[in-house]
Design a protein around this motif. Sequence first.
Motif, PDB file in Angstrom:
ATOM      1  N   GLN A  99       3.204   2.754   7.597  1.00  0.00           N
ATOM      2  CA  GLN A  99       2.415   3.098   8.601  1.00  0.00           C
ATOM      3  C   GLN A  99       1.832   4.649   8.426  1.00  0.00           C
ATOM      4  N   PRO A 100       0.769   4.537   7.681  1.00  0.00           N
ATOM      5  CA  PRO A 100       0.194   5.959   7.466  1.00  0.00           C
ATOM      6  C   PRO A 100      -0.190   6.763   8.415  1.00  0.00           C
ATOM      7  N   THR A 101       0.019   8.147   8.672  1.00  0.00           N
ATOM      8  CA  THR A 101      -0.108   8.946   9.683  1.00  0.00           C
ATOM      9  C   THR A 101      -1.634   9.398   9.452  1.00  0.00           C
ATOM     10  N   PRO A 102      -2.422   9.682  10.362  1.00  0.00           N
ATOM     11  CA  PRO A 102      -3.705  10.045  10.252  1.00  0.00           C
ATOM     12  C   PRO A 102      -4.087  11.231   9.526  1.00  0.00           C
ATOM     13  N   GLY A 103      -5.022  11.449   8.923  1.00  0.00           N
ATOM     14  CA  GLY A 103      -5.002  12.769   8.082  1.00  0.00           C
ATOM     15  C   GLY A 103      -4.526  12.580   6.710  1.00  0.00           C
ATOM     16  N   ARG A 156       0.914  -1.059   0.178  1.00  0.00           N
ATOM     17  CA  ARG A 156       0.125   0.037   0.119  1.00  0.00           C
ATOM     18  C   ARG A 156       0.807   1.039   0.075  1.00  0.00           C
ATOM     19  N   MET A 161       3.235  17.056  -3.233  1.00  0.00           N
ATOM     20  CA  MET A 161       3.087  15.847  -2.605  1.00  0.00           C
ATOM     21  C   MET A 161       4.468  15.193  -2.375  1.00  0.00           C
ATOM     22  N   ARG A 162       5.465  15.937  -2.302  1.00  0.00           N
ATOM     23  CA  ARG A 162       6.879  15.394  -1.800  1.00  0.00           C
ATOM     24  C   ARG A 162       6.923  14.722  -0.799  1.00  0.00           C
ATOM     25  N   GLU A 193      -5.358  11.452   3.381  1.00  0.00           N
ATOM     26  CA  GLU A 193      -6.694  11.379   2.901  1.00  0.00           C
ATOM     27  C   GLU A 193      -6.804  10.079   1.875  1.00  0.00           C
ATOM     28  N   HIS A 194      -7.802   9.342   1.679  1.00  0.00           N
ATOM     29  CA  HIS A 194      -7.957   8.499   0.552  1.00  0.00           C
ATOM     30  C   HIS A 194      -6.748   7.852   0.147  1.00  0.00           C
ATOM     31  N   LEU A 195      -6.403   6.820   0.958  1.00  0.00           N
ATOM     32  CA  LEU A 195      -5.197   6.306   0.950  1.00  0.00           C
ATOM     33  C   LEU A 195      -5.554   4.867  -0.236  1.00  0.00           C
ATOM     34  N   TYR A 196      -4.894   4.680  -0.964  1.00  0.00           N
ATOM     35  CA  TYR A 196      -5.049   3.601  -2.054  1.00  0.00           C
ATOM     36  C   TYR A 196      -4.357   2.309  -1.218  1.00  0.00           C
ATOM     37  N   GLY A 236       0.346   7.309  -5.915  1.00  0.00           N
ATOM     38  CA  GLY A 236      -1.177   7.586  -5.799  1.00  0.00           C
ATOM     39  C   GLY A 236      -1.582   8.879  -6.288  1.00  0.00           C
ATOM     40  N   ASN A 258       0.626   4.194  -2.815  1.00  0.00           N
ATOM     41  CA  ASN A 258       0.267   5.514  -2.356  1.00  0.00           C
ATOM     42  C   ASN A 258       1.439   6.644  -2.716  1.00  0.00           C
ATOM     43  N   ARG A 308      10.456   8.085  -2.846  1.00  0.00           N
ATOM     44  CA  ARG A 308       9.532   8.274  -1.789  1.00  0.00           C
ATOM     45  C   ARG A 308       9.310   7.141  -0.804  1.00  0.00           C
TER      46      ARG A 308
END
Lengths: 65, 536, 379
Positions: free
Chosen positions: C370-374, C47, C363-364, C376-379, C54, C51, C192
């Motif tokens: 482990q995505p951070t909250p906030g 994931r 978006m760099r 949005e719309h993670l694939y 993404g 992203n 990234r």
Amino acid sequence: MRNFIKIVALALVLALALCLAVIAGDYGPWYFAWLVGTAMIVLVAAAGAVLYEAQEGARGTTREE
Amino acid sequence: MINPTVVELSRLQFALTALYHFLFVPLTLGLSVLLAAMETVYVITGKPLYKEMTQFWGRLFGINFAIGVATGLTMEFEFGTNWSMYSHFVGDVFGTPLAIEGLMAFFMESTFVGLMFFGWERLSKPAHLAVTYLVALGSNLSALWILIANGFMQDPVGARFDPNTMRMEFTNFGALVFNDDAQAKFVHTTIAGFVTAAMFVMGVSAFYLLRRQHRGFAARSFRIAALFGLISSLAVVTLGDALGRLDYLLQRPKLAAIEGLWHTTTPPYAPEKIFAIPDDETQRDIVSIGVPYVLTPLVTHSWTTSIPGIDALERAAKPKIVKGIAAVTALEAYAKTKSPAALAAFRKYENDMGYGLLAERFAPEEDLNKIAKRDLPSIVNRTARATIPNVFVEFWSFRLMVALGFAFIVVFAFAAYWSLKNELEKHPWVLKVAMWSIPLPVLVCEYGWIVAEAGRQPWSVYGWLPTFTSASTHSVGYMVFSLLGFVTLYSAFIAAELYLMFKYARLGPGYRGTAAEAVAPPPAHGQPGYADRPWE
Amino acid sequence: MEIYAALKVIWALLLGFLLTGLAVMVGMDMGVGTLLRFVGSNDAERRAALNMIGPHWDGNQVWFILGGGAIFAAFPTLYATSFSTFYIVMIVLLFSMILRPVAFEYRSKIEATRWRETWDWAFLISGAVPMIIYGAAVGNVLQGVGFHFSWDGQYYQDESFIWYLLNPFALLCGVLSLSLSVFEGGAMLMMRGEEPLYGRARGFAIGGGSLAALLFVIGGIWVQFIKGFAYFGPVDPAAPATPLGGPAVVMREGAWMDNFHAHPILWLVPAIGLFGMIAGPLALAARRPILGWWLGALAWIGTIGTVGGAMFPFLMPSTTKSSQSLSVWNASGSAYNLAWMLAFALVFTPVIVAYTSWAFHLMRGKVRPQPTPGDEHLY
């Protein structure tokens, strides 16, 4: 200076919008109608929501009284 | 030699893939604008509920958008893969709006849609709002250029056939862009998309209200959508009238088929048929019920003008077919000999050359040179019959479209009224109708597509290039391969799309999705996966 | 009429630009798709990989759509003929490509392992298959395609489709394009991504770039022995564009080298490509992914430029009726059309480049498993 740039930018956008409106109005009456109509549809829908908030607010006040 | 089976299979494939693509496009067109409206309220009022609203409907927008993009790829390439003669014949003028669409609209839409979804934390409020507006503008500009291209197929202006390059050459950009048909169709199609999206948002909100879930959220979404839909559904009817009038002026066979006019009308009595079972084989109605004195003013905007019927249109086509045959044989002679005499003979009848191409499929071995003199009248008769689109399909697609279109106005009117009075929950029938109406606008859009495109038959470029002549010279095997593939893939897609749409609509706003499952702190109270929402 | 010839050349160059944009931007995403199953050992890592591209894959894909649209408008006869003669290949390309948008949007929306595994395979197919087909199609065009036209401009195909796919030279070109896309995808994942994704991507990308360099050299030598095409006698570049009744074309071994012999400066183009393919992996080895990515773009420019330089003015030569070979001169749109399109391209291309760069800049940064909250719309 900042304000001046802002005013110039706004003036440019306005001029562009006028040009667009004149061209569309002259050659593409339906395109012009779409531009105006869509803007109106969006604004009316948004105004509906703002009205909802006002209604909610009014109801809240009456309840408190 | 053109293989008629291949042409039929190519038409079937194009119709299937286009109708399928068009299941998703109207919702994308309308929902992008509706999202912009919602986010506008967020920026004005600053209430987080409207951010959540934009994000929730945005999630459903995303599910729909992906499949629209995927199936749109097919459309862009199918002209080349299946309609080579068409692409060669009009590519010089038809390809241009498609290329500009990519350059001007699709790039914008696709780049900013990524920022719209990913950029909430990285953009300021106004900047994000601007991004959302650019997505809406991009998707509608896309529709603009596509419909300019389609307008050329309906009414080929701004181009001229060149016998030296054997194709239509672009001559007037302004005429192409400001084509009346393209203009009216752009507004009609995009606003129909607005109606579709409004019904979708309203219906899903009604579902929540009926179940007494997310009430504050749903009532507000319902309000926005109802007003949005009410104005849109009114506008779409106005444009429908404009398009009907254009068909009367420019594509009389289509209009005659829509109205089921086997014979020229007698004004002002001519009845508007409300119900009929037209039979294309015998060219008469099996049953017909009409309202007199309506048709003439509706179509011609006058009381005294008669509308030519199918019999008159066939008669009028016959001399064009004879001239067209002469034009095409002269053109072939010119192509092979470059003789000035052949060119002069072609120039004499060049405007009717399309009718000559139309006659090819009825000529022996599809060769106009092989028509014996005594066979000419029968070939001309068969060709004249072929200039009329299928009346049954046109008649009923049009009537269903119009009837449902008017029904939407009524639904939106009641919905908007009770929403403005905040008494929706006292009138559950409005909510139920709204909920069950969700798929109807999509259906109506499909009917509209059928009216416009099936009514254009037998032409791919009206009056210039017959659909029969347009197809690629494939084998039947090629077509079976691609058709089977499309049916399999597209069936899987629609199943997945519907499943996800239902799933995410049921989960409702506030669900953070599987996205944050790994990080979301376990909620101390309430359901797992839901954030606290103070306005509930 | 000189202007018409100039417009044709400009559009041939713009077509090259678009194809390069397509190869770099779409190729990068497809490389990520191809590598997805290999660089991500668990769902969270995969994931994260998705992203990273993404926010951009959708915009990047427009290069592909724009490429199709530009060929349609600027070279209508080429569009009509190539897409139809390569029908089966084109349909397979289309099927694999339409899997991708759906895969992005749907994959992570359901938690079931089988669902996600299935879409991960879809990413592999929709990443690797199109890149192989792009390359193989170019390989086949270099060898000529069997088609001719009837008097009215309708094409007829003279050979069966299997031949187009299955010949060694075309496969070499296919693998070359796949390895370049793996290189660019790997560089993006390094930019990234963090360990362990970073290290795995680095390995694959270095391998891909090096393989590309090797195949590029082999292909270059091989081309000498392929029958190329050349005009026999004078050609009028400003003539009305039609493949019918054109001047004679000869087929002979090494004809694709004619342009290089006539204009030795052209050797710079393959040199640039090879430099990119060699220096790119070195940059990645030195853990400089941004530099590596740009060198990969240079490799693409060199590769596509080399093919274009060798073939010019031919676009799709015919083996069965060589005088009807499609070229820049006889397959283009009208002067009026090319001029209008050029005006639009001049206005909008810089705008597109500007907002695309801005989107990448915005978006760099690293994407973590482990995505951070906030976010949005993670694939």
